[in-house]
Design an enzyme around this catalytic site. Sequence first.
Site, PDB file in Angstrom:
ATOM      1  N   GLY A  91       0.511  -1.012  -0.260  1.00 42.08           N
ATOM      2  CA  GLY A  91      -0.351   0.060   0.154  1.00 42.08           C
ATOM      3  C   GLY A  91       0.657   1.463  -0.015  1.00 42.08           C
ATOM      4  O   GLY A  91       2.121   1.264   1.130  1.00 42.08           O
ATOM      5  N   ASP A 119       5.539  -4.790   5.606  1.00 38.61           N
ATOM      6  CA  ASP A 119       6.100  -6.217   6.607  1.00 38.61           C
ATOM      7  C   ASP A 119       5.984  -7.267   5.290  1.00 38.61           C
ATOM      8  O   ASP A 119       7.065  -8.005   5.253  1.00 38.61           O
ATOM      9  CB  ASP A 119       5.973  -7.413   7.092  1.00 38.61           C
ATOM     10  N   SER A 148       6.457  -6.672   1.627  1.00 42.53           N
ATOM     11  CA  SER A 148       7.858  -6.449   1.207  1.00 42.53           C
ATOM     12  C   SER A 148       8.829  -6.878   1.421  1.00 42.53           C
ATOM     13  O   SER A 148       9.137  -7.392   1.330  1.00 42.53           O
ATOM     14  CB  SER A 148       7.659  -4.854   0.292  1.00 42.53           C
ATOM     15  N   GLU A 203     -14.730   9.714  23.115  1.00 43.37           N
ATOM     16  CA  GLU A 203     -15.481   8.646  23.503  1.00 43.37           C
ATOM     17  C   GLU A 203     -14.783   7.299  24.008  1.00 43.37           C
ATOM     18  O   GLU A 203     -15.195   7.555  24.904  1.00 43.37           O
ATOM     19  CB  GLU A 203     -17.146   9.157  23.766  1.00 43.37           C
ATOM     20  N   ARG A 219     -24.986   7.749  13.300  1.00 42.37           N
ATOM     21  CA  ARG A 219     -23.820   8.202  11.442  1.00 42.37           C
ATOM     22  C   ARG A 219     -23.206   7.276  11.391  1.00 42.37           C
ATOM     23  O   ARG A 219     -22.271   7.412  12.564  1.00 42.37           O
ATOM     24  CB  ARG A 219     -24.335   9.616  11.341  1.00 42.37           C
ATOM     25  N   ARG A 269      -4.688   7.587   2.674  1.00 45.62           N
ATOM     26  CA  ARG A 269      -3.439   7.214   2.826  1.00 45.62           C
ATOM     27  C   ARG A 269      -2.693   8.534   1.826  1.00 45.62           C
ATOM     28  O   ARG A 269      -1.114   7.849   1.235  1.00 45.62           O
ATOM     29  CB  ARG A 269      -3.673   6.135   1.653  1.00 45.62           C
TER      30      ARG A 269
HETATM   31  O1  F6P Z   1      -1.562  -1.444   4.879  1.00 51.98           O
HETATM   32  C1  F6P Z   1      -2.097   0.127   5.391  1.00 51.98           C
HETATM   33  C2  F6P Z   1      -3.454  -0.311   4.776  1.00 51.98           C
HETATM   34  O2  F6P Z   1      -3.967   0.969   4.779  1.00 51.98           O
HETATM   35  C3  F6P Z   1      -4.685  -0.930   5.562  1.00 51.98           C
HETATM   36  O3  F6P Z   1      -4.668  -0.161   6.737  1.00 51.98           O
HETATM   37  C4  F6P Z   1      -5.597  -1.456   4.799  1.00 51.98           C
HETATM   38  O4  F6P Z   1      -6.527  -2.510   5.411  1.00 51.98           O
HETATM   39  C5  F6P Z   1      -5.078  -1.712   3.723  1.00 51.98           C
HETATM   40  O5  F6P Z   1      -3.944  -0.767   4.040  1.00 51.98           O
HETATM   41  C6  F6P Z   1      -6.271  -1.484   2.513  1.00 51.98           C
HETATM   42  O6  F6P Z   1      -5.056  -2.139   1.203  1.00 51.98           O
HETATM   43  P1  F6P Z   1      -5.953  -2.112   0.062  1.00 51.98           P
HETATM   44  O7  F6P Z   1      -5.494  -0.538  -0.608  1.00 51.98           O
HETATM   45  O8  F6P Z   1      -5.308  -3.071  -0.710  1.00 51.98           O
HETATM   46  O9  F6P Z   1      -7.203  -1.657  -0.128  1.00 51.98           O
END
Ligand code: F6P
Length: 328
Positions: free
Chosen positions: A15, A107, A109, A192, A252, A261
């Site tokens: 990712g 990890d 990779s 909370e 909600r 990301r």
């Molecule tokens: O490892 C980083 C991460 O953002 C995780 O928190 C999440 O579960 C995953 O990647 C999502 O991956 P993808 O981009 O394959 O949906």
Amino acid sequence: MPKAIKKLAVLTSGGDSPGMNAAIRSVVRTCAYHDIECVGVYRGYEGLIEGDFKPMDARSVKGIINKGGTILKSARSKEFRTIEGRQKAFKQLIGANIDGLVVVGGDGSFTGALIFNQEFDFPVMGIPGTIDNDIYGTSHTLGFDTALNTVVDAIDKIRDTASSHNRLFFIEVMGRDVGHIALNVGIAGGAEEILIPEEDLGLDRLVESLNRSRKSGKTSSIVIVAEGDKIGKNIFELKDYVDENMEGYDVRVSVLGHMQRGGAPSCFDRVLASRMGVKAVESLLEGETNYMVGLLNNNVELTPLEKAIKGKSKINLELLRVSDIMST
Ligand code: F6P
């Protein structure tokens, strides 16, 4: 004596995370500084197998330190998990006269890099890049700090609507196996409750805690739920449970998803990436291999890849306690 290194390759894998570009820039510029060649590998291990390489000089990485994502692109390669795939990758590296590889990723990779080294005795060095911060041997992975800031910004916005409508919001944040993001943003965003995979709060205690908040005069609430939390099947089940078992709540759900990301890396991640890139290249030049570069007590240090893969990145218990006190 290990073979002298004259040419290195760098790839990003798994990712993406903010700070990967800053790490690529640092690797490329450290190579240029030491007068060795550098190539970028596109699409992680996929590109390694296919020989998708591009020579990179110091100027080729201009203007990327502030960019999210990765200019080299990233992939999760199935073929690299096979010996045939790794053999092809080795051939490509040897054919291009490459003497060492820097892998920026998580990890999974690193596991690939370690197996590759064990099979072909090829020098490898890891830089931890993932927003989850779930890697042993570093207090911070690249992108974690940026993701925290992105999420806190989102929580602040959701709080505006939560308090205007006296609502209870469940907000899901990333963290497949760990609660580092949830715990930190929960404290910073004034949640909370914070639900993380490391601690099984249970639905009854959640209800109890929400009732306590209401009795103490709170009219709106935010509960942060880590993606990997084990209470209920998913965050929507939590909402259903509250709807069915608690009166007078307007609930909600907000799943923040992949926006966590993206975005420009924070100052912290840019500096960290720059430091890690220098250390990764210079360690390979010194003949080190099979290590991950990490931040420990604000020093950039090496941890054996094997330890980084097998070790558990633990949640900070002091933060858990602080979060309990803060939600009083
Ligand atoms: O490892 C980083 C991460 O953002 C995780 O928190 C999440 O579960 C995953 O990647 C999502 O991956 P993808 O981009 O394959 O949906």
